[in-house]
Every structure is written in structure tokens, then in C-alpha cells.
Design a protein around this motif. Structure first.
Motif, PDB file in Angstrom:
ATOM      1  N   ASN A 138      37.252  38.087  35.970  1.00 33.36           N
ATOM      2  CA  ASN A 138      36.905  37.158  37.062  1.00 33.36           C
ATOM      3  C   ASN A 138      37.488  37.637  38.387  1.00 33.36           C
ATOM      4  OD1 ASN A 138      35.406  35.366  35.494  1.00 33.36           O
ATOM      5  ND2 ASN A 138      37.209  34.192  34.927  1.00 33.36           N
ATOM      6  N   HIS A 139      38.706  38.124  38.336  1.00 35.86           N
ATOM      7  CA  HIS A 139      39.360  38.643  39.540  1.00 35.86           C
ATOM      8  C   HIS A 139      38.571  39.829  40.117  1.00 35.86           C
ATOM      9  CE1 HIS A 139      42.519  39.948  42.255  1.00 35.86           C
ATOM     10  NE2 HIS A 139      42.414  41.157  41.723  1.00 35.86           N
ATOM     11  N   LEU A 140      38.173  40.753  39.253  1.00 35.00           N
ATOM     12  CA  LEU A 140      37.417  41.920  39.705  1.00 35.00           C
ATOM     13  C   LEU A 140      36.062  41.521  40.289  1.00 35.00           C
ATOM     14  CD1 LEU A 140      38.253  44.384  36.804  1.00 35.00           C
ATOM     15  CD2 LEU A 140      39.158  44.436  39.141  1.00 35.00           C
ATOM     16  N   SER A 141      35.440  40.526  39.697  1.00 33.15           N
ATOM     17  CA  SER A 141      34.175  40.021  40.233  1.00 33.15           C
ATOM     18  C   SER A 141      34.378  39.461  41.638  1.00 33.15           C
ATOM     19  CB  SER A 141      33.605  38.947  39.299  1.00 33.15           C
ATOM     20  OG  SER A 141      32.433  38.390  39.838  1.00 33.15           O
ATOM     21  N   ASN A 142      35.479  38.743  41.832  1.00 34.32           N
ATOM     22  CA  ASN A 142      35.794  38.217  43.166  1.00 34.32           C
ATOM     23  C   ASN A 142      36.037  39.349  44.154  1.00 34.32           C
ATOM     24  OD1 ASN A 142      35.588  35.530  42.378  1.00 34.32           O
ATOM     25  ND2 ASN A 142      37.761  35.341  41.949  1.00 34.32           N
ATOM     26  N   GLU A 143      36.703  40.404  43.700  1.00 37.63           N
ATOM     27  CA  GLU A 143      36.940  41.556  44.577  1.00 37.63           C
ATOM     28  C   GLU A 143      35.623  42.181  45.032  1.00 37.63           C
ATOM     29  OE1 GLU A 143      39.839  44.574  43.862  1.00 37.63           O
ATOM     30  OE2 GLU A 143      41.134  43.185  42.790  1.00 37.63           O
ATOM     31  N   LEU A 144      34.660  42.285  44.130  1.00 34.96           N
ATOM     32  CA  LEU A 144      33.348  42.821  44.507  1.00 34.96           C
ATOM     33  C   LEU A 144      32.673  41.932  45.547  1.00 34.96           C
ATOM     34  CD1 LEU A 144      31.965  44.013  41.057  1.00 34.96           C
ATOM     35  CD2 LEU A 144      32.671  45.448  42.996  1.00 34.96           C
ATOM     36  N   ASP A 145      32.788  40.626  45.379  1.00 35.00           N
ATOM     37  CA  ASP A 145      32.227  39.693  46.366  1.00 35.00           C
ATOM     38  C   ASP A 145      32.888  39.893  47.734  1.00 35.00           C
ATOM     39  OD1 ASP A 145      30.575  38.616  44.405  1.00 35.00           O
ATOM     40  OD2 ASP A 145      31.882  36.882  44.033  1.00 35.00           O
ATOM     41  N   ILE A 146      34.198  40.073  47.729  1.00 36.94           N
ATOM     42  CA  ILE A 146      34.932  40.284  48.979  1.00 36.94           C
ATOM     43  C   ILE A 146      34.510  41.595  49.629  1.00 36.94           C
ATOM     44  CG2 ILE A 146      37.230  40.756  49.944  1.00 36.94           C
ATOM     45  CD1 ILE A 146      38.279  38.708  47.814  1.00 36.94           C
ATOM     46  N   MET A 147      34.336  42.646  48.831  1.00 34.86           N
ATOM     47  CA  MET A 147      33.891  43.930  49.381  1.00 34.86           C
ATOM     48  C   MET A 147      32.534  43.796  50.061  1.00 34.86           C
ATOM     49  SD  MET A 147      34.980  46.673  46.511  1.00 34.86           S
ATOM     50  CE  MET A 147      36.640  46.774  45.916  1.00 34.86           C
ATOM     51  N   LYS A 148      31.651  43.019  49.462  1.00 38.36           N
ATOM     52  CA  LYS A 148      30.327  42.788  50.066  1.00 38.36           C
ATOM     53  C   LYS A 148      30.481  42.086  51.409  1.00 38.36           C
ATOM     54  CE  LYS A 148      25.796  41.780  50.227  1.00 38.36           C
ATOM     55  NZ  LYS A 148      25.588  41.457  51.629  1.00 38.36           N
TER      56      LYS A 148
END
Length: 67
Positions: free
Chosen positions: A17-27
Motif C-alpha cells: 500500500n505504501h509503494l502504491s501511494n509513492e507511485l501516486d505521489i510520483m505522478k
């Protein structure tokens, strides 16, 4: 009430879940203009949480090699 230690699978789910959030932040960062990206980067690299997490990572690495 004391919670029992986390299971490996629970930890994996939390990290996923944390990594998914990181991808959202990168976008979101990708969508910023260059000036905002630079300001965000300066804010991020100087944030006390980020610095603290870096220190904890070093401790964990040292502890792992001492086992």
C-alpha cells in the motif's frame, strides 16, 4: 491490550500500500511545473521525517548485519 507482533504477510500488505501511494505521489510530482518540482524537492530533502527515516534505515541495516 498488547497487540501481537505483525506477521510477514501483514507487513508485505502495508508496504505494498505504501509503494502504491509513492507511485501516486510520483505522478503528482510529474504533473507539476519545473519551479514547483524544485521547491518540492528542497522541502522534501530537508524534511525532518525524511532525515529521520534515513537514520532508521541505517540502524536497521547495521542491526541486520550484526545478526
Amino acid at each position: 491490550m498488547i497487540k501481537s507482533p505483525i506477521t510477514l504477510q501483514e507487513l508485505k500488505n502495508i508496504v505494498e500500500n505504501h509503494l502504491s501511494n509513492e507511485l501516486d505521489i510520483m505522478k503528482m510530482i510529474f504533473d507539476l511545473n519545473n519551479n514547483d518540482v524544485e521547491q518540492f524537492y528542497e522541502w522534501y530533502i530537508n524534511h525532518p521525517f525524511r532525515k529521520g527515516i534515513g537514520e532508521v534505515k541505517q540502524i536497521v541495516r547495521q542491526t541486520g548485519t550484526n545478526r
